[in-house]
Design a protein around this motif. Structure first.
Motif, PDB file in Angstrom:
ATOM      1  N   ASP A  20      43.795  43.562  61.310  1.00 24.86           N
ATOM      2  CA  ASP A  20      42.641  44.356  60.894  1.00 24.86           C
ATOM      3  C   ASP A  20      42.998  45.797  60.557  1.00 24.86           C
ATOM      4  N   GLU A  21      44.277  46.158  60.692  1.00 25.45           N
ATOM      5  CA  GLU A  21      44.711  47.485  60.272  1.00 25.45           C
ATOM      6  C   GLU A  21      45.262  47.466  58.852  1.00 25.45           C
ATOM      7  N   LEU A  22      45.250  46.273  58.236  1.00 28.67           N
ATOM      8  CA  LEU A  22      45.742  46.127  56.862  1.00 28.67           C
ATOM      9  C   LEU A  22      44.569  45.935  55.904  1.00 28.67           C
ATOM     10  N   THR A  23      44.704  46.448  54.694  1.00 28.42           N
ATOM     11  CA  THR A  23      43.690  46.271  53.661  1.00 28.42           C
ATOM     12  C   THR A  23      44.388  45.954  52.343  1.00 28.42           C
ATOM     13  N   PRO A  24      43.768  45.137  51.464  1.00 26.61           N
ATOM     14  CA  PRO A  24      44.411  44.765  50.198  1.00 26.61           C
ATOM     15  C   PRO A  24      44.636  45.943  49.257  1.00 26.61           C
ATOM     16  N   ASN A  25      45.603  45.780  48.382  1.00 29.98           N
ATOM     17  CA  ASN A  25      45.908  46.760  47.339  1.00 29.98           C
ATOM     18  C   ASN A  25      44.845  46.656  46.250  1.00 29.98           C
ATOM     19  N   PRO A  26      44.114  47.723  45.929  1.00 23.47           N
ATOM     20  CA  PRO A  26      43.082  47.642  44.893  1.00 23.47           C
ATOM     21  C   PRO A  26      43.646  47.373  43.500  1.00 23.47           C
ATOM     22  N   LEU A  27      44.953  47.590  43.321  1.00 20.77           N
ATOM     23  CA  LEU A  27      45.587  47.339  42.026  1.00 20.77           C
ATOM     24  C   LEU A  27      46.303  45.993  41.990  1.00 20.77           C
ATOM     25  N   GLN A  28      45.986  45.130  42.952  1.00 28.74           N
ATOM     26  CA  GLN A  28      46.540  43.779  42.972  1.00 28.74           C
ATOM     27  C   GLN A  28      46.096  43.035  41.705  1.00 28.74           C
ATOM     28  N   PRO A  29      47.049  42.508  40.909  1.00 24.67           N
ATOM     29  CA  PRO A  29      46.676  41.835  39.662  1.00 24.67           C
ATOM     30  C   PRO A  29      45.990  40.491  39.871  1.00 24.67           C
ATOM     31  N   ARG A  30      46.252  39.841  41.001  1.00 23.80           N
ATOM     32  CA  ARG A  30      45.657  38.528  41.240  1.00 23.80           C
ATOM     33  C   ARG A  30      44.171  38.691  41.542  1.00 23.80           C
ATOM     34  N   ARG A  31      43.343  37.955  40.805  1.00 24.66           N
ATOM     35  CA  ARG A  31      41.896  38.039  40.988  1.00 24.66           C
ATOM     36  C   ARG A  31      41.363  36.878  41.821  1.00 24.66           C
ATOM     37  N   ARG A  32      42.068  35.746  41.813  1.00 24.47           N
ATOM     38  CA  ARG A  32      41.605  34.577  42.546  1.00 24.47           C
ATOM     39  C   ARG A  32      42.723  34.026  43.412  1.00 24.47           C
ATOM     40  N   PHE A  33      42.352  33.524  44.571  1.00 23.49           N
ATOM     41  CA  PHE A  33      43.325  32.906  45.470  1.00 23.49           C
ATOM     42  C   PHE A  33      42.903  31.447  45.661  1.00 23.49           C
ATOM     43  N   ASP A  34      43.801  30.536  45.285  1.00 21.56           N
ATOM     44  CA  ASP A  34      43.502  29.115  45.358  1.00 21.56           C
ATOM     45  C   ASP A  34      43.251  28.693  46.806  1.00 21.56           C
ATOM     46  N   THR A  35      42.091  28.078  47.055  1.00 18.43           N
ATOM     47  CA  THR A  35      41.706  27.694  48.413  1.00 18.43           C
ATOM     48  C   THR A  35      42.664  26.680  49.014  1.00 18.43           C
ATOM     49  N   ASP A  36      43.060  25.680  48.225  1.00 20.33           N
ATOM     50  CA  ASP A  36      43.972  24.649  48.734  1.00 20.33           C
ATOM     51  C   ASP A  36      45.319  25.239  49.116  1.00 20.33           C
ATOM     52  N   GLU A  37      45.818  26.160  48.286  1.00 20.71           N
ATOM     53  CA  GLU A  37      47.113  26.784  48.578  1.00 20.71           C
ATOM     54  C   GLU A  37      47.028  27.660  49.829  1.00 20.71           C
ATOM     55  N   LEU A  38      45.909  28.375  49.970  1.00 24.71           N
ATOM     56  CA  LEU A  38      45.736  29.196  51.173  1.00 24.71           C
ATOM     57  C   LEU A  38      45.671  28.326  52.423  1.00 24.71           C
ATOM     58  N   ASN A  39      44.983  27.172  52.331  1.00 28.19           N
ATOM     59  CA  ASN A  39      44.902  26.255  53.474  1.00 28.19           C
ATOM     60  C   ASN A  39      46.282  25.714  53.838  1.00 28.19           C
ATOM     61  N   ALA A  40      47.076  25.387  52.791  1.00 28.35           N
ATOM     62  CA  ALA A  40      48.420  24.868  53.031  1.00 28.35           C
ATOM     63  C   ALA A  40      49.288  25.933  53.700  1.00 28.35           C
ATOM     64  N   LEU A  41      49.182  27.176  53.208  1.00 22.63           N
ATOM     65  CA  LEU A  41      49.953  28.271  53.791  1.00 22.63           C
ATOM     66  C   LEU A  41      49.489  28.548  55.219  1.00 22.63           C
ATOM     67  N   CYS A  42      48.185  28.449  55.435  1.00 23.61           N
ATOM     68  CA  CYS A  42      47.617  28.640  56.775  1.00 23.61           C
ATOM     69  C   CYS A  42      48.195  27.626  57.762  1.00 23.61           C
ATOM     70  N   ASN A  43      48.249  26.359  57.350  1.00 25.75           N
ATOM     71  CA  ASN A  43      48.801  25.313  58.221  1.00 25.75           C
ATOM     72  C   ASN A  43      50.278  25.548  58.510  1.00 25.75           C
ATOM     73  N   SER A  44      51.010  26.021  57.493  1.00 24.17           N
ATOM     74  CA  SER A  44      52.428  26.314  57.675  1.00 24.17           C
ATOM     75  C   SER A  44      52.622  27.458  58.668  1.00 24.17           C
ATOM     76  N   ILE A  45      51.775  28.476  58.555  1.00 27.94           N
ATOM     77  CA  ILE A  45      51.872  29.630  59.452  1.00 27.94           C
ATOM     78  C   ILE A  45      51.549  29.226  60.890  1.00 27.94           C
ATOM     79  N   LYS A  46      50.619  28.308  61.066  1.00 22.43           N
ATOM     80  CA  LYS A  46      50.287  27.833  62.411  1.00 22.43           C
ATOM     81  C   LYS A  46      51.493  27.189  63.085  1.00 22.43           C
TER      82      LYS A  46
END
Length: 286
Positions: A20-46
């Motif tokens: 919660d001390e981190l915030t996104p870069n407002p100049l980040q070029p990516r506008r969308r984050f794929d839900t399936d890919e985020l879920n896969a990365l989430c499971n890997s991180i777990k």
């Protein structure tokens, strides 16, 4: 890519920072984050945790920055890892703190994303255009830095001629980069609109869309226009239009000459009426 924007930047050792001390870069070029890919990365991180640290910078180093939360660091690269870590229920994440200004931060985010293969072609185009503006490089210089041809870079950036509304429509309907490259050959959004609708309705492939655009530019394709409700007592407008009326006139001239060479006397005339253009062809059989 041989752009090394990290060169010369001071960095501290990897730190374990609260999410919660981190915030996104407002100049980040990516506008969308794929839900399936985020879920896969989430499971890997777990299972394995966050293997690669997130690159961040201290917010207080940013000029004229007014924090809206208790965030102390801005993410330079690794927003997907940060998002997935939050989904995985982590409270802290490994980070490397860089001493970078706003320009350095933006460039690092742009290059980090361009080195990935899952940006949309519109996001790539926007990132490349931003890199040109921020570095002052020409298309030739930037293309060399990114290890791509100048024509590839130019074609990417030309995609940004499409409006935000057109880009959204293209992505929602599965347009490829070739579809969009064909569309930008047409100068105005008003003219592109019926072409886009025709591509969607007819489910045209990229090559079919290219042929449609080519015919339209040459004036051989009439694209139906969406008609507004007519007021009572008014005459209906012509449904459709031809890009270049000179093509029609040349065709009529050729037809008349062909009839003349066959022994017939022929001519044609045109007259502008309230409802549109009226063309008359006269042929004498004597």
């Amino acid at each position: 890519m041989d752009i090394n924007i990290l060169k010369g930047l001071k960095k501290e050792k990897a730190l374990l920072l609260p999410l919660d001390e981190l915030t996104p870069n407002p100049l980040q070029p990516r506008r969308r984050f794929d839900t399936d890919e985020l879920n896969a990365l989430c499971n890997s991180i777990k299972v394995y945790g966050v293997i690669q640290p997130v690159a961040v910078k201290k917010i207080e180093n940013l000029p004229n920055y007014t924090p809206k939360s208790k965030a102390k660091y801005e993410i330079i690269a690794g927003e997907r890892r940060w998002r997935a870590s939050k989904m995985a229920g982590l409270t802290h994440i490994p980070c490397i703190v860089f001493d970078a200004d706003r320009k350095d931060s933006a460039l690092m985010a742009l290059v980090e994303n361009l080195q990935r293969s899952d940006l949309s072609f519109f996001e790539e185009a926007l990132a490349m255009q931003t890199l040109m503006l921020m570095t002052g490089k020409s298309q030739i210089e930037l293309a060399k830095s990114l290890s791509i041809s100048q024509s590839t870079l130019s074609n990417k950036i030309r995609l940004l001629k499409l409006s935000e509304r057109e880009r959204l429509m293209a992505m929602e309907n599965g347009f490829s980069e070739r579809h969009c490259r064909a569309l930008v050959r047409i100068e105005s959004e008003k003219e592109r609109r019926p072409i886009m609708l025709a591509i969607i309705k007819q489910k045209l492939s990229a090559s079919e869309a290219e042929r449609l655009v080519e015919k339209y530019i040459k004036g051989t394709e009439i694209i139906p226009q969406k008609q507004k409700p007519q007021k009572s007592g008014t005459k209906p407008k012509i449904k459709g239009y031809i890009k270049d009326m000179r093509f029609l006139y040349n065709t009529l001239d050729k037809a008349v000459k062909l009839l003349d060479s066959s022994g017939y006397k022929a001519n044609w005339t045109k007259e502008q009426t309230e409802s549109g253009l009226e063309v008359k062809i006269s042929i004498s059989l004597d």
